[in-house]
Motif scaffolding. Structure first.
Motif, PDB file in Angstrom:
ATOM      1  N   GLN A   1      -1.738 -51.540 -54.574  1.00  0.00           N
ATOM      2  CA  GLN A   1      -0.826 -50.353 -55.286  1.00  0.00           C
ATOM      3  C   GLN A   1      -1.191 -50.152 -56.523  1.00  0.00           C
ATOM      4  OE1 GLN A   1       3.257 -50.638 -53.934  1.00  0.00           O
ATOM      5  NE2 GLN A   1       2.764 -50.996 -51.744  1.00  0.00           N
ATOM      6  N   CYS A   2      -0.565 -51.065 -57.397  1.00  0.00           N
ATOM      7  CA  CYS A   2      -0.822 -50.869 -58.894  1.00  0.00           C
ATOM      8  C   CYS A   2      -2.354 -51.488 -59.476  1.00  0.00           C
ATOM      9  CB  CYS A   2      -0.049 -51.624 -59.777  1.00  0.00           C
ATOM     10  SG  CYS A   2      -0.094 -53.401 -59.927  1.00  0.00           S
TER      11      CYS A   2
ATOM     12  N   GLN B   1       7.687 -51.952 -47.786  1.00  0.00           N
ATOM     13  CA  GLN B   1       7.241 -53.281 -47.404  1.00  0.00           C
ATOM     14  C   GLN B   1       7.246 -53.903 -49.019  1.00  0.00           C
ATOM     15  OE1 GLN B   1       3.596 -52.551 -45.855  1.00  0.00           O
ATOM     16  NE2 GLN B   1       4.102 -52.564 -43.852  1.00  0.00           N
ATOM     17  N   GLY B   2       6.897 -53.440 -50.151  1.00  0.00           N
ATOM     18  CA  GLY B   2       6.762 -53.834 -51.343  1.00  0.00           C
ATOM     19  C   GLY B   2       8.286 -54.173 -51.874  1.00  0.00           C
TER      20      GLY B   2
ATOM     21  N   MET C   1       1.232 -43.572 -44.854  1.00  0.00           N
ATOM     22  CA  MET C   1       0.782 -44.964 -45.489  1.00  0.00           C
ATOM     23  C   MET C   1       1.378 -45.554 -46.502  1.00  0.00           C
ATOM     24  SD  MET C   1      -3.467 -45.734 -46.238  1.00  0.00           S
ATOM     25  CE  MET C   1      -3.123 -45.034 -47.949  1.00  0.00           C
ATOM     26  N   ILE C   2       1.184 -44.516 -47.728  1.00  0.00           N
ATOM     27  CA  ILE C   2       2.050 -45.106 -48.925  1.00  0.00           C
ATOM     28  C   ILE C   2       3.387 -45.240 -48.810  1.00  0.00           C
ATOM     29  CG2 ILE C   2       2.399 -44.025 -51.114  1.00  0.00           C
ATOM     30  CD1 ILE C   2      -0.408 -42.997 -51.151  1.00  0.00           C
TER      31      ILE C   2
ATOM     32  N   CYS D   1       3.398 -55.751 -55.775  1.00  0.00           N
ATOM     33  CA  CYS D   1       3.574 -54.494 -55.273  1.00  0.00           C
ATOM     34  C   CYS D   1       3.719 -54.475 -53.683  1.00  0.00           C
ATOM     35  CB  CYS D   1       2.426 -53.464 -55.574  1.00  0.00           C
ATOM     36  SG  CYS D   1       2.384 -53.101 -57.301  1.00  0.00           S
ATOM     37  N   THR D   2       2.756 -55.155 -52.779  1.00  0.00           N
ATOM     38  CA  THR D   2       2.701 -54.837 -51.562  1.00  0.00           C
ATOM     39  C   THR D   2       3.504 -55.641 -50.418  1.00  0.00           C
ATOM     40  OG1 THR D   2       1.001 -56.438 -51.111  1.00  0.00           O
ATOM     41  CG2 THR D   2       0.294 -54.263 -52.032  1.00  0.00           C
ATOM     42  N   GLY D   3       4.039 -56.569 -50.975  1.00  0.00           N
ATOM     43  CA  GLY D   3       4.723 -57.568 -49.781  1.00  0.00           C
ATOM     44  C   GLY D   3       3.777 -58.440 -49.265  1.00  0.00           C
TER      45      GLY D   3
ATOM     46  N   LYS E   1      -6.582 -41.528 -47.326  1.00  0.00           N
ATOM     47  CA  LYS E   1      -6.669 -42.974 -48.184  1.00  0.00           C
ATOM     48  C   LYS E   1      -6.526 -42.336 -49.616  1.00  0.00           C
ATOM     49  CE  LYS E   1      -7.409 -45.029 -44.367  1.00  0.00           C
ATOM     50  NZ  LYS E   1      -6.235 -45.262 -43.907  1.00  0.00           N
ATOM     51  N   ARG E   2      -6.347 -43.651 -50.489  1.00  0.00           N
ATOM     52  CA  ARG E   2      -6.035 -43.293 -52.005  1.00  0.00           C
ATOM     53  C   ARG E   2      -7.220 -43.315 -52.824  1.00  0.00           C
ATOM     54  NH1 ARG E   2      -1.752 -46.780 -54.894  1.00  0.00           N
ATOM     55  NH2 ARG E   2      -3.613 -47.965 -55.208  1.00  0.00           N
ATOM     56  N   LYS E   3      -7.298 -42.141 -53.665  1.00  0.00           N
ATOM     57  CA  LYS E   3      -7.956 -41.827 -54.785  1.00  0.00           C
ATOM     58  C   LYS E   3      -8.278 -42.788 -55.677  1.00  0.00           C
ATOM     59  CE  LYS E   3      -7.235 -36.532 -54.909  1.00  0.00           C
ATOM     60  NZ  LYS E   3      -8.472 -36.039 -55.465  1.00  0.00           N
TER      61      LYS E   3
ATOM     62  N   ILE F   1       6.671 -57.032 -41.878  1.00  0.00           N
ATOM     63  CA  ILE F   1       7.725 -56.171 -42.027  1.00  0.00           C
ATOM     64  C   ILE F   1       7.438 -55.039 -41.247  1.00  0.00           C
ATOM     65  CG2 ILE F   1       9.011 -54.669 -43.762  1.00  0.00           C
ATOM     66  CD1 ILE F   1       7.966 -56.900 -45.838  1.00  0.00           C
TER      67      ILE F   1
ATOM     68  N   GLY G   1       3.823 -48.764 -47.497  1.00  0.00           N
ATOM     69  CA  GLY G   1       3.619 -49.906 -48.470  1.00  0.00           C
ATOM     70  C   GLY G   1       4.818 -49.971 -49.534  1.00  0.00           C
ATOM     71  N   GLN G   2       5.223 -48.925 -49.795  1.00  0.00           N
ATOM     72  CA  GLN G   2       6.580 -48.809 -50.916  1.00  0.00           C
ATOM     73  C   GLN G   2       7.477 -49.632 -50.240  1.00  0.00           C
ATOM     74  OE1 GLN G   2       6.994 -47.422 -54.251  1.00  0.00           O
ATOM     75  NE2 GLN G   2       4.707 -47.432 -54.046  1.00  0.00           N
TER      76      GLN G   2
ATOM     77  N   GLY H   1       1.263 -47.503 -59.445  1.00  0.00           N
ATOM     78  CA  GLY H   1       1.162 -48.183 -58.170  1.00  0.00           C
ATOM     79  C   GLY H   1       1.546 -47.227 -57.015  1.00  0.00           C
TER      80      GLY H   1
ATOM     81  N   HIS I   1      -4.520 -49.976 -47.170  1.00  0.00           N
ATOM     82  CA  HIS I   1      -3.576 -49.773 -48.346  1.00  0.00           C
ATOM     83  C   HIS I   1      -3.304 -51.093 -48.636  1.00  0.00           C
ATOM     84  CE1 HIS I   1      -0.823 -47.972 -50.798  1.00  0.00           C
ATOM     85  NE2 HIS I   1      -0.035 -47.972 -50.160  1.00  0.00           N
TER      86      HIS I   1
END
Lengths: 165, 791
Positions: A99-100, B679-680, B672-673, A138-140, B11-13, B721, B676-677, B506, A96
């Motif tokens: 993101q964007c 951490q970002g 997982m997502i 986005c991801t850091g 896992k992301r489409k 993180i 990620g959110q 994103g 992962h």
């Protein structure tokens, strides 16, 4: 206007360009390879990173005419003929690390260069330093670093040496 | 058994297209017959626009048309979506925001002319040939200058440059609290101005179809329906059935792509004039001087405590920079998105806040990731740390003593909000443990042995998101309700398309929303498509911001799926000759309770569309449902963040050693997502705390106006993180979800600054404003050792 010929993703390409046309403009606007992105005007963000003759290059910092006769690899050229992903692409998905998706093509191209130029191994610190030229908002970076470490053994066909410390 | 449902790290489409260069961002699109626009912008912060001479430019090669402010006198101004009233009941001052500057320019970047040409370069070249006569006027670039007596006025109608002077809370109760206080702690804080800097610069294509009379705007937006509403109804007077807004793949937003921008209206309007598509893509410099900035508050906070360290009352006075014009949500940010959060996670009984919103000759300021809540959290968590020190109390103890206990929910704060659920002790204890807070002193000693100053900082937070309960938002000044919409279309063979008003730039909606559908309808994840970002396909929707996509948009999907199941049960009852009340839907099958009779979801879908045997008299064929969802309350994610830093006293450099977060975001759909959110968001918070600052000089020029000058966080600025969860469910939406997009950016800045101040505790440092740059830190250390510096 200058006429140039080059190889892009293994295929011959030619175009008539203004002398001031940047390599990234040639790729995006003339060759319609829009996977390579533009994120800044100052060579800071790395979204436009491609490989030129095996070297990682920010394509906003090179004129198209300078690429005359060169062999250029873009994100579109990484996918194998059978549709399978390059190990770096696969690990970005697995961990992962996007993101964007906007910085992703440049990030992947830089990451491949980083792994290819470090056959002796890569520490986390080296990976973070190696990504200095690529910005992600986005991801850091956390998962990008993990994805690159995971791609190293796949690209070198051996285990990643544990950093001596 | 659903494998890709709620709780799975699917896992992301969307990854496959982004990783192979097949994303479809606005600048990747080209329309037949397309022209290109370039905006000529003001390079003076404030000036009288005497003349814009386009005669020479019109003769330049490839020029199709040039438009100036005079061409836009017949259209509306760019509207503001939120109205605040001042203390005295008067509405905020709302000056006209013209599409292209008319009469005056008010900030560097204000658009003056739009050149349309056959190529990008020709448009740029022609813009160089426009001759401007601008009489420079004195400018106000910062809050203090704008509020000074006799300051130049940004807008003649805004006396003293004041947009509104607002307050909230019980002033008398606060004064009573202060009167009986054992101790009053006072702190002045600056919340630094930031540039959102999504990696994709804004871009748009205006298109006009001469045969249908329909306009299409392709734009980098987080909320295409909002843009259609604002631009169609208030600016260009284009009815919605003749205006389509498409926001395809969008490369990050963080709030900056919520707002309706002048370029969108200019391009759409001009496409109708030149009758060809017009494309514009901002370069990064343009992004710096036109994308709405974030934060930029100056505050004074006073906290009254009793002898045991209980908070008695809090008083806050804030000045908030609006920039030169009111952007779409700007007035809501320092008021209802910030001041109402000043209770934080604490049971402070009395709170009073005043906010003065101020016009300056700078880029408009609006919502940026967290929007108001990071400002409130920074203020609160800083003053709590200062109070602990000045009361000789432990920072952990003072927090625990004042937490709202989990038994107190639903908890009514003294400033408007009612928190539905939370367990602040659980996230706090969880984070202290995960960060090994107990072992910190040993680490501090180890750093000291290497000549480094180590510090640890704690921050706790609660935020209000899931925007928004429409009636409440309306009462607070929102000019529109904030419903969300889902349309779910089950196709004849049982695959599903979801049309959602939420927009993904994103967040991974194509994956997580499909997980919701997979969970509820039992349809395989790869048989579900999520469609968003097109007013021509999606019925309606208010978009993505305020961490609302799942809690509001996802709840609308749940409601629509409930309707699908209800209808499916009726069809199944008919097919199996059973009573509808005996039909159960489970694991993708409609069955008759107590029998082995069952129909699959696909069989019911096929029957719904191409039936031989159907209750046609009682039930419409088809299997497609739409639902609107209006939340009953905001949602309230909360948690604890802990930062550990090391400072090199010789250089003032702050290194992030570790960052630990334990958050409560309600039900998690995709861990997982979610990680990620978080951490970002934390990386952006670390950026605010240590690196980022949009700096204007006194004349109004943006000094940090490129990525060479504005310090974006890079990979080696950010530590690993660690993200943990301690979940309590939201009590008022069907998913129990609270929202995750903003928590990282809200909780992290005070954790970092508290750590920096802790590291400097032997240097007499009480507070450090953000960003804590090496120069600032070095100067603080140097000021404490005047002799050493002289040597």
């Amino acid at each position: 206007m200058p006429q140039i010929s080059l190889t892009v993703n293994g295929k011959p390409a030619s175009a008539t360009v203004e002398a001031r046309t940047l390599l990234v403009e040639l790729l995006r606007d003339k060759l319609h390879l829009t996977g390579t992105h533009v994120g800044c005007d100052t060579s800071q963000c790395g979204a436009c990173t491609v490989q030129v003759d095996g070297m990682s290059v920010k394509s906003c910092t090179m004129l198209a005419v300078q690429a005359d006769g060169a062999n250029v690899l873009t994100i579109e050229g990484l996918v194998n003929a059978d549709g399978s992903l390059h190990p770096m692409q696969a690990m970005f998905r697995e961990y992962h690390a996007l993101q964007c998706g906007y910085c992703t093509p440049g990030m992947v191209m830089s990451a491949i260069d980083l792994v290819e130029t470090h056959p002796e191994g890569l520490s986390e610190e080296q990976i973070r330093h190696g990504l200095e030229g690529n910005l992600c908002r986005c991801t850091g970076y956390h998962n990008i670093v993990k994805a690159i470490a995971a791609a190293w053994p796949l690209m070198h066909n051996k285990a990643l040496p544990v950093a001596a410390e | 058994m659903v494998v890709d449902g709620i709780g799975a790290s699917v896992k992301r489409k969307e990854d496959l297209r982004f990783l192979s260069g097949r994303g479809n961002y606005v600048d990747d699109m080209n329309r037949p017959g397309q022209t290109f626009a370039h905006f000529l912008r003001s390079d003076v912060p404030h000036g009288k626009l005497n003349k814009v001479d386009i005669s020479a430019a019109l003769k330049m090669p490839g020029v199709v048309a040039i438009f100036t402010g005079d061409d836009f006198t017949g259209v509306g101004g760019i509207p503001c979506g939120w109205q605040i009233h001042s203390k005295d009941g008067t509405p905020m001052v709302e000056p006209r925001h013209p599409v292209l500057a008319a009469g005056k320019v008010r900030h560097v970047g204000d658009p003056i002319a739009m050149v349309v040409a056959e190529t990008k370069q020709q448009a740029k070249d022609a813009a160089e040939a426009i001759i401007l006569d601008i009489e420079t006027l004195p400018a106000v670039a910062g809050l203090t200058a704008a509020l000074a007596a006799g300051a130049p006025l940004v807008h003649d109608e805004a006396a003293g440059n004041i947009c509104f002077d607002w307050h909230i809370g019980d002033k008398a109760a606060v004064e009573a609290g202060f009167a009986k206080a054992h101790k009053i702690v006072r702190l002045d804080l600056v919340n630094n101005r930031l540039v959102p800097n999504a990696m994709e610069p804004r871009a748009a294509i205006g298109d006009y179809d001469v045969s249908s009379g329909e306009y299409t705007l392709y734009t980098t937006s987080q909320n295409p329906h909002v843009i259609r509403l604002l631009m169609g109804a208030f600016v260009l007077s284009i009815p919605e059935h003749k205006l389509r807004v498409v926001a395809p793949d969008v490369g990050g937003g963080f709030g900056s792509k919520i707002f309706h921008y002048a370029e969108e209206a200019a391009l759409t309007w001009a496409a109708g004039k030149v009758k060809r598509p017009i494309k514009w893509t901002a370069d990064r410099t343009e992004a710096f001087i036109t994308d709405a900035h974030g934060r930029d508050h100056i505050s004074t906070a006073e906290l009254a405590l009793d002898a045991e360290g209980h908070f008695l009352a809090l008083k806050v006075n804030t000045q908030a920079n609006m920039g030169a014009y009111l952007s779409t949500f700007a007035p809501s940010v320092p008021t209802y998105l910030s001041a109402t959060l000043l209770a934080g996670v604490y049971k402070t009984p009395a709170i009073y806040a005043e906010v003065k919103a101020v016009f300056t000759n700078t880029v408009p300021v609006d919502a940026y990731r967290g929007a108001g809540r990071p400002e409130a959290t920074f203020l609160l968590e800083r003053i709590v740390d200062v109070a602990a020190r000045e009361m000789n109390m432990d920072r952990v103890e003072i927090r625990k003593k004042n937490f709202i206990p989990k038994e107190a929910f639903p908890y009514q704060t003294p400033i408007a909000l009612q928190y539905d659920s939370g367990d602040y002790m659980a996230t706090f204890d969880g984070c202290l443990k995960a960060a090994d807070y107990a072992g910190f002193e040993a680490r501090r000693k180890a750093s000291a042995a290497k000549g480094k100053l180590r510090g640890i900082g704690i921050s706790t937070y609660v935020e209000a998101c899931g925007i928004a309960p429409s009636a409440v938002a309306g009462a607070l000044g929102a000019r529109a309700g904030l419903y969300e919409v889902a349309n779910i279309r089950v196709h004849p063979t049982g695959s599903v398309t979801v049309f959602t008003g939420a927009h993904s730039h994103g967040q991974g909606h194509e994956t997580t929303f499909a997980q919701l559908v997979s969970e509820q309808l039992g349809v395989a994840h790869d048989m579900i498509d999520i469609v968003h970002g097109d007013t021509g396909k999606v019925p309606f929707g208010m978009g993505t911001y305020g961490s609302r996509s799942l809690s509001v948009g996802g709840s609308a999907m749940v409601k629509a799926m409930d309707k699908i199941i209800d209808k499916g049960k009726k069809i199944a009852a008919h097919l199996m000759e059973a009573d509808v009340h005996d039909i159960e839907f489970k694991d993708g099958k409609f069955s008759v309770v107590g029998t082995d009779k069952a129909k699959t979801f696909g069989e019911i879908a096929l029957t719904a569309y191409v039936p031989h045997n159907y209750p046609i008299e009682e039930l419409e064929p088809g299997l497609e449902e739409t639902a609107f969802y209006d939340p009953k309350n905001f949602t309230y994610p909360g948690g604890c963040h802990i930062a550990e830093v090391e400072i090199d006293p010789d250089t003032g450099t702050v290194s992030m050693i570790s960052f630990t977060a334990v958050d409560d975001i309600g039900r998690v759909i995709n861990p997982m997502i979610v990680e990620g959110q978080v951490q970002g968001g934390i990386a952006q918070g670390i950026g605010q705390a240590l690196l980022e600052h949009a700096i204007y000089d006194e004349s109004g020029q943006l000094l940090s106006g490129s990525m060479m000058d504005y310090t974006m966080p890079r990979a080696d600025d950010i530590p690993n993180i660690s993200v943990g969860m301690e979940v309590t469910l939201c009590t008022h939406n069907p998913l129990g979800s609270k929202g995750v997009g903003e928590v990282g950016a809200i909780g992290s800045p005070p954790a970092v600054i508290n750590a920096v101040v802790d590291a400097l505790r032997d240097y007499g440092v009480r507070h450090v404003d953000m960003p804590a740059t090496p120069a600032k830190i070095w100067a603080l250390i140097d000021a404490y050792h005047p002799k050493m510096a002289a040597e």
